[in-house]
Design a protein around this motif. Structure first.
Motif, PDB file in Angstrom:
ATOM      1  N   SER A  89      33.306  26.341 -10.404  1.00 13.21           N
ATOM      2  CA  SER A  89      34.613  26.058 -11.009  1.00 13.21           C
ATOM      3  C   SER A  89      35.632  25.746  -9.916  1.00 13.21           C
ATOM      4  O   SER A  89      35.433  26.079  -8.750  1.00 13.21           O
ATOM      5  CB  SER A  89      35.086  27.241 -11.857  1.00 13.21           C
ATOM      6  N   GLU A  98      35.055  29.027  -7.466  1.00 15.63           N
ATOM      7  CA  GLU A  98      33.850  29.838  -7.599  1.00 15.63           C
ATOM      8  C   GLU A  98      32.616  29.038  -7.201  1.00 15.63           C
ATOM      9  O   GLU A  98      32.474  27.871  -7.560  1.00 15.63           O
ATOM     10  CB  GLU A  98      33.738  30.283  -9.059  1.00 15.63           C
ATOM     11  N   TYR A  99      31.734  29.704  -6.446  1.00 17.55           N
ATOM     12  CA  TYR A  99      30.468  29.122  -6.015  1.00 17.55           C
ATOM     13  C   TYR A  99      29.324  29.953  -6.590  1.00 17.55           C
ATOM     14  O   TYR A  99      29.484  31.123  -6.897  1.00 17.55           O
ATOM     15  CB  TYR A  99      30.305  29.211  -4.494  1.00 17.55           C
ATOM     16  N   GLU A 100      28.167  29.341  -6.619  1.00 21.22           N
ATOM     17  CA  GLU A 100      26.930  30.087  -6.797  1.00 21.22           C
ATOM     18  C   GLU A 100      26.200  29.992  -5.469  1.00 21.22           C
ATOM     19  O   GLU A 100      25.909  28.888  -4.995  1.00 21.22           O
ATOM     20  CB  GLU A 100      26.078  29.507  -7.919  1.00 21.22           C
ATOM     21  N   GLU A 126      27.012  34.883  -7.649  1.00 22.71           N
ATOM     22  CA  GLU A 126      28.256  34.141  -7.857  1.00 22.71           C
ATOM     23  C   GLU A 126      29.280  34.688  -6.884  1.00 22.71           C
ATOM     24  O   GLU A 126      29.350  35.894  -6.642  1.00 22.71           O
ATOM     25  CB  GLU A 126      28.741  34.311  -9.292  1.00 22.71           C
ATOM     26  N   TYR A 127      30.069  33.779  -6.324  1.00 17.62           N
ATOM     27  CA  TYR A 127      31.030  34.144  -5.294  1.00 17.62           C
ATOM     28  C   TYR A 127      32.352  33.467  -5.599  1.00 17.62           C
ATOM     29  O   TYR A 127      32.413  32.243  -5.718  1.00 17.62           O
ATOM     30  CB  TYR A 127      30.497  33.715  -3.916  1.00 17.62           C
ATOM     31  N   GLN A 128      33.413  34.257  -5.758  1.00 17.56           N
ATOM     32  CA  GLN A 128      34.737  33.698  -6.036  1.00 17.56           C
ATOM     33  C   GLN A 128      35.479  33.490  -4.729  1.00 17.56           C
ATOM     34  O   GLN A 128      35.561  34.397  -3.902  1.00 17.56           O
ATOM     35  CB  GLN A 128      35.528  34.627  -6.952  1.00 17.56           C
ATOM     36  N   ASP A 129      35.988  32.302  -4.561  1.00 14.48           N
ATOM     37  CA  ASP A 129      36.696  31.944  -3.341  1.00 14.48           C
ATOM     38  C   ASP A 129      38.202  31.964  -3.607  1.00 14.48           C
ATOM     39  O   ASP A 129      38.650  31.498  -4.647  1.00 14.48           O
ATOM     40  CB  ASP A 129      36.259  30.549  -2.876  1.00 14.48           C
ATOM     41  N   ASP A 130      38.955  32.526  -2.682  1.00 12.51           N
ATOM     42  CA  ASP A 130      40.413  32.554  -2.800  1.00 12.51           C
ATOM     43  C   ASP A 130      40.994  31.990  -1.504  1.00 12.51           C
ATOM     44  O   ASP A 130      40.942  32.646  -0.462  1.00 12.51           O
ATOM     45  CB  ASP A 130      40.906  33.983  -3.035  1.00 12.51           C
ATOM     46  N   LYS A 137      37.904  37.096   2.363  1.00  9.21           N
ATOM     47  CA  LYS A 137      36.796  36.433   1.684  1.00  9.21           C
ATOM     48  C   LYS A 137      35.651  36.145   2.652  1.00  9.21           C
ATOM     49  O   LYS A 137      34.488  36.154   2.271  1.00  9.21           O
ATOM     50  CB  LYS A 137      37.268  35.139   1.007  1.00  9.21           C
TER      51      LYS A 137
END
Length: 167
Positions: A89, A98-100, A126-130, A137
């Motif tokens: 996303s 967001e990454y997988e 799943e990894y959310q990036d900020d 992060k």
């Protein structure tokens, strides 16, 4: 008293007959004494994770061969690890939200009888990036990757046990 003893005995027999064993129990067959881990770089992070998990499972082995146990040694030849990301996303600004993470592991198992078996699998997270918290992060990503390597090491040992049992 006898009833309690009988209950414990029946429970123990039921657990033993279904194949239950404690997680830290020896994962390899009794006729295997040593697990040799080979990789292009012996300082690779997956090699270290695998050696760490071998101590948890009480498996004798390492990255150097033991000539005294050569007849009962299983060899794992690790190929270089692969890490890929797939976009899941994005923010309204177009930045990735967001990454997988896809951690690919490929290896070959050489059993004591000389038979080789090539295997591969993937560990997904799943990894959310900020973008506002780059340093935090970055540390979180390193922690997630470390956990993925430990999961991969556990999986290798479990697969190794089942592959050997199926022979």
């Amino acid at each position: 008293m006898i009833r309690q003893l009988l209950t414990v005995l029946i429970t123990t027999l039921a657990l033993a007959s279904c194949g239950f064993h404690l997680r830290s129990d020896k994962a390899l067959p009794s006729n295997t004494d040593y697990l040799l881990v080979q990789a292009s770089s012996q300082s690779a992070l997956l090699v270290r994770a695998l050696e760490k998990r071998m101590t948890v499972y009480r498996i004798d082995g390492g990255s150097s061969a033991d000539p005294a146990k050569q007849a009962s040694t299983i060899t794992i030849q690790l190929e270089p690890e692969q890490l890929n990301r797939r976009l899941l996303s994005v923010f309204a600004t177009g930045q990735v939200a967001e990454y997988e993470l896809i951690y690919g592991v490929r290896y070959t198992v050489v059993f004591p009888d000389g038979e080789a078996l090539k295997t591969s699998f993937e560990v997904l997270r799943e990894y959310q990036d900020d973008p506002d918290q780059v340093l935090a992060k970055s540390r979180e990503l390193n922690l997630v990757l470390s956990e993925m390597r430990l999961e991969a090491a556990d999986r290798i040992i479990r697969l190794l046990s089942s592959q050997y049992a199926g022979k």
